[in-house]
Design a protein around this motif. Structure first.
Motif, PDB file in Angstrom:
ATOM      1  N   ILE A 578       0.297  -1.211   0.124  1.00 59.67           N
ATOM      2  CA  ILE A 578      -0.014  -0.494  -0.059  1.00 59.67           C
ATOM      3  C   ILE A 578       0.878   1.137  -0.432  1.00 59.67           C
ATOM      4  N   SER A 579       0.455   1.650  -0.524  1.00 65.35           N
ATOM      5  CA  SER A 579       1.210   3.654  -1.353  1.00 65.35           C
ATOM      6  C   SER A 579       1.250   4.253  -0.161  1.00 65.35           C
ATOM      7  N   GLY A 580       2.692   4.227   1.091  1.00 64.81           N
ATOM      8  CA  GLY A 580       2.503   5.059   2.298  1.00 64.81           C
ATOM      9  C   GLY A 580       2.935   4.653   2.980  1.00 64.81           C
ATOM     10  N   VAL A 581       2.982   3.279   3.514  1.00 63.96           N
ATOM     11  CA  VAL A 581       3.933   1.863   4.023  1.00 63.96           C
ATOM     12  C   VAL A 581       4.970   1.931   3.815  1.00 63.96           C
ATOM     13  N   GLY A 582       5.794   1.607   4.531  1.00 62.36           N
ATOM     14  CA  GLY A 582       7.329   1.553   4.628  1.00 62.36           C
ATOM     15  C   GLY A 582       7.318   1.092   5.824  1.00 62.36           C
ATOM     16  N   GLU A 583       8.795   0.116   5.966  1.00 63.84           N
ATOM     17  CA  GLU A 583       9.489  -0.783   6.740  1.00 63.84           C
ATOM     18  C   GLU A 583       8.872  -0.316   8.287  1.00 63.84           C
ATOM     19  N   LYS A 584       9.286   0.710   8.438  1.00 65.98           N
ATOM     20  CA  LYS A 584       9.314   1.135  10.073  1.00 65.98           C
ATOM     21  C   LYS A 584       7.816   1.526  10.073  1.00 65.98           C
ATOM     22  N   LYS A 585       7.073   2.208   9.248  1.00 64.85           N
ATOM     23  CA  LYS A 585       6.020   1.723   9.863  1.00 64.85           C
ATOM     24  C   LYS A 585       4.974   0.664   9.861  1.00 64.85           C
ATOM     25  N   LEU A 586       5.361  -0.077   8.924  1.00 61.38           N
ATOM     26  CA  LEU A 586       4.561  -1.352   9.082  1.00 61.38           C
ATOM     27  C   LEU A 586       4.554  -2.261  10.040  1.00 61.38           C
ATOM     28  N   GLU A 587       6.383  -2.229  10.924  1.00 59.50           N
ATOM     29  CA  GLU A 587       6.820  -2.483  11.914  1.00 59.50           C
ATOM     30  C   GLU A 587       6.125  -1.975  13.042  1.00 59.50           C
ATOM     31  N   ASN A 588       5.653  -0.714  13.122  1.00 54.98           N
ATOM     32  CA  ASN A 588       5.547  -0.294  14.300  1.00 54.98           C
ATOM     33  C   ASN A 588       3.300   0.068  14.035  1.00 54.98           C
ATOM     34  N   TYR A 589       2.844  -0.370  12.966  1.00 52.88           N
ATOM     35  CA  TYR A 589       1.618  -0.599  12.939  1.00 52.88           C
ATOM     36  C   TYR A 589       0.717  -1.407  12.764  1.00 52.88           C
ATOM     37  N   GLY A 590       1.749  -2.014  12.102  1.00 53.17           N
ATOM     38  CA  GLY A 590       1.401  -3.488  11.067  1.00 53.17           C
ATOM     39  C   GLY A 590      -0.115  -3.886  11.862  1.00 53.17           C
ATOM     40  N   PHE A 591       0.285  -4.563  13.135  1.00 57.73           N
ATOM     41  CA  PHE A 591      -0.504  -5.537  13.020  1.00 57.73           C
ATOM     42  C   PHE A 591      -1.696  -4.902  13.763  1.00 57.73           C
ATOM     43  N   GLU A 592      -1.838  -3.190  14.294  1.00 60.36           N
ATOM     44  CA  GLU A 592      -3.400  -3.182  14.619  1.00 60.36           C
ATOM     45  C   GLU A 592      -3.927  -2.564  13.326  1.00 60.36           C
ATOM     46  N   PHE A 593      -3.507  -2.279  12.309  1.00 56.93           N
ATOM     47  CA  PHE A 593      -4.374  -2.219  11.359  1.00 56.93           C
ATOM     48  C   PHE A 593      -4.878  -3.507  10.104  1.00 56.93           C
TER      49      PHE A 593
END
Length: 600
Positions: A578-593
């Motif tokens: 998804i555009s705007g999802v980088g590796e750091k944001k996946l690590e930080n927020y991926g589980f909840e979303f």
């Protein structure tokens, strides 16, 4: 460094699949050590043009920025993506400032944002000379130029950096600069054979509309009814007007706050924070508000009064729709606004500055009175002529009556040519209409072959015709030479009769009511089945943002949530796509979303 390295950083750090227009070329030029001048509209992706080279070149990138709020926002957004960045300005206490300098000296920082005053401090320059510097990026570079709309004397001294850092590449970036401003920036910064990158000024997602003032508060309230529960900015010229409008909106039940330079700094900071965190929907402000706003989900910008110049108007309207989703720009325009603005301009003591500001005000009035596509008027002002109707402005949606303007255009261009491209619009109109006055006789203009060939049109009609020919790119006003009219490279084909031209009869009054466009919200791009999903994702984003004490858009932007609602990713790999999802944001927020998306 190769293109694949830059693309890899774009994908893994920022979460974008591909570069936008010109980003790749700029990044490669800067990585190779080339000076660059970049003109790119607000929301066009300027920051990545120096942030990616900063991650790929050795040393720390020094970014010059004029506003503390803008630095804080940029640094916070970089840190959210896992980038090592800091700022160094007057907002830091002594201990924090020392900590930042320690990080700088130990090579821990990829980017350091500084104010021009701090950067030009002699001891700070000496400090930098002992360190590996990746590049210098000068943001909001129009502040350097006296021709620009936001000239700041401290910016003017930036060129001196060249003496101390001759081997370091420089990049100057701005969203608004006409021909004169561009050249002035390049000269003042002492650039070495810079690569000049000029992107399109077109912001197709913004709908431009102008209404003649007729009970402006009533017009504003009618407009706001089409924009429920979204973020917007309303600009007014005076502090008193700002207070009045904000108060009236609050009375009407809107979640609105006032912002101007007369308010205590703690109140201004609070309003700024509440707006970027979606706790306040509407900010009513003077132009003191906005340069530090890196908020992508502003859905509308209203000008309650006529701005002083097109650069300011373009930059301010560009704060809407930075995420690329549909947005609105409404200008309320009255002749009293022109009189007020002219009064301020006439009080400017420096003659050359007064002449410059008069020209810029006239161009702004031309835009407001335009009979042709407003987007074309804007694009032509920035030397990007366009003759194709945009379909997304009030003129395109409610067109004026057109006529075959080929002959009128030939008469006008021929007259300008016969007058040796040395006179302004008033004299050209007087010659075309065959006026008998002292100036015409003294200059022997009554002997020109074009004298009196345009008697069929009034002075007002010729004024409109000349404005339209300027907007269409067949004439330009030489800003550095008393605004004389000159022909462009497109003029030849008009004079030879090779170009068909449609011109508009000037409207005596602008429509009091332009039918409002459909509501421009992010949900407009969603199907009904996806809207509930989008709203749930927004709620989740807000909860996370509040728990981390940061703006919601620094978690994910609206455009990213729209794509999530449409594609419903179920795995880490699908979310990363998804555009705007980088590796750091996946690590930080991926589980909840992902948990929320799987439950829908």
């Amino acid at each position: 460094m190769s293109h694949s390295s830059a693309l890899n950083v774009l994908q893994t750090v920022y979460g974008y699949d591909s570069f936008r227009s010109q980003q790749q070329e700029i990044i490669e030029d800067l990585i190779s050590g080339q000076d660059c001048f970049v003109l790119m509209p607000t929301g066009g992706g300027k920051s990545l043009c120096y942030q990616i080279p900063a991650l790929l070149r050795q040393g720390t990138a020094i970014v010059v920025s004029p506003l503390i709020a803008l630095m804080q926002d940029q640094v916070s957004a970089l840190q959210a993506n896992g980038v090592s960045a800091a700022y160094y300005n007057s907002s830091l206490d002594a201990q924090s400032a020392e900590a930042v300098l320690a990080q700088l000296h130990s090579g821990q920082l990829d980017l350091l944002y500084v104010s021009p005053e701090r950067l030009l401090n002699q001891s700070f320059i000496q400090r930098l000379q002992s360190l590996p510097i990746a590049l210098f990026a000068i943001d909001e570079a129009h502040c350097i130029s006296q021709w620009g709309h936001d000239f700041r004397p401290e910016y003017r001294q930036m060129g001196a950096l060249r003496e101390w850092f001759s081997a370091v590449p420089f990049i100057a970036l701005t969203a608004t600069a006409d021909r004169a401003t561009r050249q002035d920036i390049i000269d003042k910064l002492q650039f070495h054979q810079p690569k000049v990158h000029i992107s399109s000024f077109d912001r197709p997602n913004i709908r431009y509309r102008v209404l003649e003032k007729s009970n402006p508060m009533k017009q504003l309230l009618a407009f706001l009814e089409t924009q429920p529960n979204v973020s917007g900015i309303i600009y007014a010229l005076s502090r008193k007007r700002v207070e009045e409008v904000a108060e009236k909106l609050k009375e009407e039940g809107f979640n609105a706050k006032a912002y101007h330079a007369g308010l205590p700094s703690e109140i201004r900071q609070k309003v700024h924070q509440q707006f970027i965190r979606d706790e306040v929907d509407i900010v009513v402000a003077t132009v003191a508000f906005g340069m530090g706003i890196d908020k992508p989900n502003v859905r509308f910008v209203v000008h309650y009064d006529l701005p002083k110049n097109i650069e300011g108007y373009y930059q301010e309207t560009g704060r809407a729709g930075r995420d690329g989703l549909p947005s609105e720009a409404l200008l309320l325009f009255g002749m009293q606004d022109v009189a007020t603005a002219k009064h301020f301009v006439e009080n400017v003591s420096d003659e050359e500055q007064r002449r410059l500001e008069n020209f810029k005000l006239s161009s702004m009035v031309d835009f407001a009175e335009a009979q042709t596509c407003r987007r074309n008027v804007l694009l032509n002002y920035f030397a990007e002529p366009s003759h194709k109707a945009c379909g997304n402005c009030d003129i395109c949606l409610d067109p004026p009556t057109l006529f075959d303007g080929k002959e009128a255009a030939q008469k006008a261009l021929s007259c300008i040519y016969r007058m040796q491209q040395g006179f302004g619009a008033k004299q050209v109109i007087d010659v075309l209409r065959g006026m008998d006055n002292e100036r015409i006789r003294n200059l022997n203009h009554h002997q020109l072959s074009t004298y009196g060939i345009g008697k069929e049109y009034s002075a007002q009609e010729w004024s409109s015709i000349l404005r339209q020919l300027i907007h269409l790119g067949y004439i330009y006003q030489d800003i550095q030479n008393y605004s004389v009219l000159k022909l462009t490279e497109l003029s030849g084909d008009v004079l030879k009769g090779k170009t068909e031209i449609q011109l508009a009869f000037p409207k005596k009054t602008l429509n009091k009511v332009t039918r409002p466009g459909k509501r421009s919200s992010s949900k407009e791009t969603l199907l009904d089945k996806d809207r509930a999903c989008f709203e749930e994702l927004r709620v989740l984003r807000k909860e996370i943002a509040e728990s981390e004490d940061k703006p919601a858009y620094q978690i994910f932007g609206d455009a990213t949530l729209v794509e999530m609602a449409q594609k419903r990713p179920k795995t880490d790999a699908e979310l990363l796509a998804i555009s705007g999802v980088g590796e750091k944001k996946l690590e930080n927020y991926g589980f909840e979303f992902l948990a929320a998306l799987r439950a829908m």
